[in-house]
Write an enzyme that holds these catalytic residues in place. Structure first.
Site, short mmCIF file in Angstrom:
data_model
loop_
_atom_site.label_atom_id
_atom_site.label_comp_id
_atom_site.label_asym_id
_atom_site.label_seq_id
_atom_site.Cartn_x
_atom_site.Cartn_y
_atom_site.Cartn_z
N SER A 4 0.82 -1.22 0.00
CA SER A 4 0.00 0.00 0.00
C SER A 4 0.85 1.27 0.00
O SER A 4 1.56 1.55 -0.95
CB SER A 4 -0.95 -0.05 1.20
OG SER A 4 -1.89 0.98 1.16
N ASP A 48 -2.49 6.10 -3.39
CA ASP A 48 -1.33 5.46 -2.78
C ASP A 48 -0.86 4.36 -3.72
O ASP A 48 -1.39 4.21 -4.82
CB ASP A 48 -1.68 4.94 -1.38
CG ASP A 48 -2.80 3.90 -1.40
OD1 ASP A 48 -3.52 3.84 -2.42
OD2 ASP A 48 -2.97 3.17 -0.41
N ASP A 105 -1.18 1.14 -4.04
CA ASP A 105 -2.07 0.12 -4.61
C ASP A 105 -3.43 0.70 -5.01
O ASP A 105 -4.33 -0.03 -5.39
CB ASP A 105 -2.24 -1.05 -3.64
CG ASP A 105 -3.03 -0.69 -2.39
OD1 ASP A 105 -3.04 0.50 -2.01
OD2 ASP A 105 -3.63 -1.60 -1.78
N ASP A 111 -6.02 1.93 -3.54
CA ASP A 111 -7.31 1.70 -2.88
C ASP A 111 -7.75 2.94 -2.12
O ASP A 111 -8.81 2.95 -1.49
CB ASP A 111 -7.27 0.47 -1.97
CG ASP A 111 -6.28 0.58 -0.83
OD1 ASP A 111 -5.49 1.55 -0.80
OD2 ASP A 111 -6.28 -0.32 0.04
#
Length: 459
Positions: free
Chosen positions: A101, A243, A245, A247
């Site tokens: 992340s 960020d 990833d 999400d």
């Protein structure tokens, strides 16, 4: 062992638990647990962000899964929420995301989604941990004929882009909007720019050249300075930061102000309520959400329910109460009408649509939402301190925080991080000076107590 934290398994590459050996066993354990309830070969998707260590983990997971008789479908670099969508769309039995992340490139992690698109339950995580720890696992392995195969899916990104576009009304577009997109050299470096381009926006993309080492490096949702500068320089209507990833999403308005998850959640809640689509007139957020936001929502006839920090706890509460909107201050926004996890691309598209539809600048959409002074601080826990040694430190801090809350007429939140060796402290209240003084007092005591425990050897 405690492999799983609040958001899967995470750590520094080639250090426990993010080693090829553990990743191999994670793949084996997951496939083993799936096989016991299936009459067919388990079908498992694997996606990743752009970290150089993704190759190591992807290969290890693939070896573990295929060795236990499961088929692997490799999706390449793709956002975490895309796995949540594709695991259902492709009728897979599980989906794995290789990502840490917002952490630096030296870290990596594993998040696992069930066939319903939700993250793995804590019960299944514990079962996996037991298998990974067991010396006799696996006691029996498949024969050569029963081994799995690995396939590469070339159009995964395109499938996800079409899904995100489908969350808007069919005749909606973003023509006339100028957007700056900062994907943090991460998983959405192609997807979000393509998405907004196809919707008709004028797109300026920065930090979109990943090299395996520059993910989240002074860019993206945690470091929006370059995005703010670019928005001002180009006269853009909206800045969008993910960020690693993707999400989560943080926005920047046309004046260069940061629009965090609290503000995004409030705008989306207001829009849904106006359209009579906000279920039970309720929003789910975490203990981090600002008191000013809570009071504003209340004055708008919207109830706020708080959970522990972590989007999985937000999702659990949403499912339990039948709510369709929730999220975190950090930018994880869950729109349950479309998906079941935080989705940075959907968040960005929905907010841009609101700006375009209402013909109102982003700064105007949030100007009436008050926020109390809120200060965050992270205190790193030394490596020699065990979990048992940190617990009395936390207990002392909790006790002090309880008395200080009354003095500042606000909130003090102290919690160990679920993803990093840190104690996170948040102080909040109407008076900035009192909030700062309270934080300083707690911080001083925290460092003193940690120093004492370190001197004792962390035992």
């Amino acid at each position: 062992m405690g492999l799983f934290g609040t958001d899967g398994i995470r750590g520094t590459i080639n250090s426990h638990p993010i080693t090829p050996e553990i990743c191999l066993k994670v793949g084996m354990a997951l496939c083993f647990l799936l096989r016991r309830n299936l009459s067919h070969k388990p079908k498992i998707l694997i996606g990743k962000d752009t970290r150089i260590s993704g190759y190591v983990i992807e290969a290890s997971l693939t070896a573990g899964i295929t060795s236990m008789g499961g088929d692997v479908y490799l999706l390449g670099p793709i956002p975490t929420p895309a796995i949540a969508f594709l695991v259902k769309s492709m009728r897979a039995d599980a989906g794995i995301v290789i990502s840490a992340s917002h952490n630096p490139y030296s870290d990596n992690g594993i998040k696992i989604f069930s066939n319903n698109g939700f993250k793995l339950t804590e019960e299944l995580e514990k079962e996996m941990e037991s298998l990974i720890e067991a010396k006799d696992f696996p006691s029996k392995r498949p024969s050569a004929k029963e081994l799995g195969k690995a396939f590469r899916i070339e159009d995964a990104q395109g499938r996800y882009v079409e899904f995100v576009k489908s969350t808007l009304p069919r005749d909606a577009n973003l023509e006339g909007l100028k957007v700056v997109i900062d994907p943090a050299n991460g998983a959405a470096y192609k997807i979000t720019p393509i998405l907004f381009h196809e919707l008709g926006a004028e797109v300026i993309s920065i930090n979109d050249k990943p090299d395996g080492l520059n993910i989240n490096k002074e860019c993206g949702a945690l470091y929006p300075d370059s995005l703010i500068e670019k928005v001002k320089q180009t006269g853009a209507d909206i800045g969008i930061a993910h960020d690693g990833d993707a999400d989560r999403t943080i926005l920047v308005d046309e004046k260069g102000n940061i629009i965090d998850g609290d503000l995004i959640l409030t705008v989306l809640a207001g829009e849904l309520k106006k359209e009579k689509k906000l279920r039970k007139n309720t929003v789910v957020a975490t203990v981090m959400t600002n008191m000013g936001v809570e009071n504003y929502l209340k004055s708008s006839g919207i109830r706020l329910i708080r959970t522990k920090v972590g989007d999985k706890y937000v999702v659990e509460e949403m499912l339990k109460g039948g709510y369709n909107l929730g999220g975190e201050q950090s930018g994880h926004i869950v729109c349950m009408d479309y998906t079941c996890t935080g989705d940075g691309a959907i968040t960005a598209v929905q907010m841009a649509h609101i700006v375009k539809k209402n013909q109102i600048p982003l700064s105007e959409l949030v100007k009436e939402i008050p926020r109390y002074p809120q200060i965050l601080r992270n205190i790193r826990i030394p490596e020699n301190l065990s979990k048992g040694a940190v617990e009395p430190v936390l207990r002392k801090l909790y006790s002090i925080a309880s008395s200080l809350e009354k003095k500042i007429n606000g909130r003090i939140l102290i919690r160990p991080s679920g993803t990093e060796p840190k104690i996170r402290i948040m102080t909040e209240g109407e008076n900035l000076q009192k909030v700062e003084e309270a934080l300083k007092e707690i911080e001083t005591i925290a460092y003193e107590e940690i120093r004492k425990k370190s001197g004792e050897g962390g035992i």
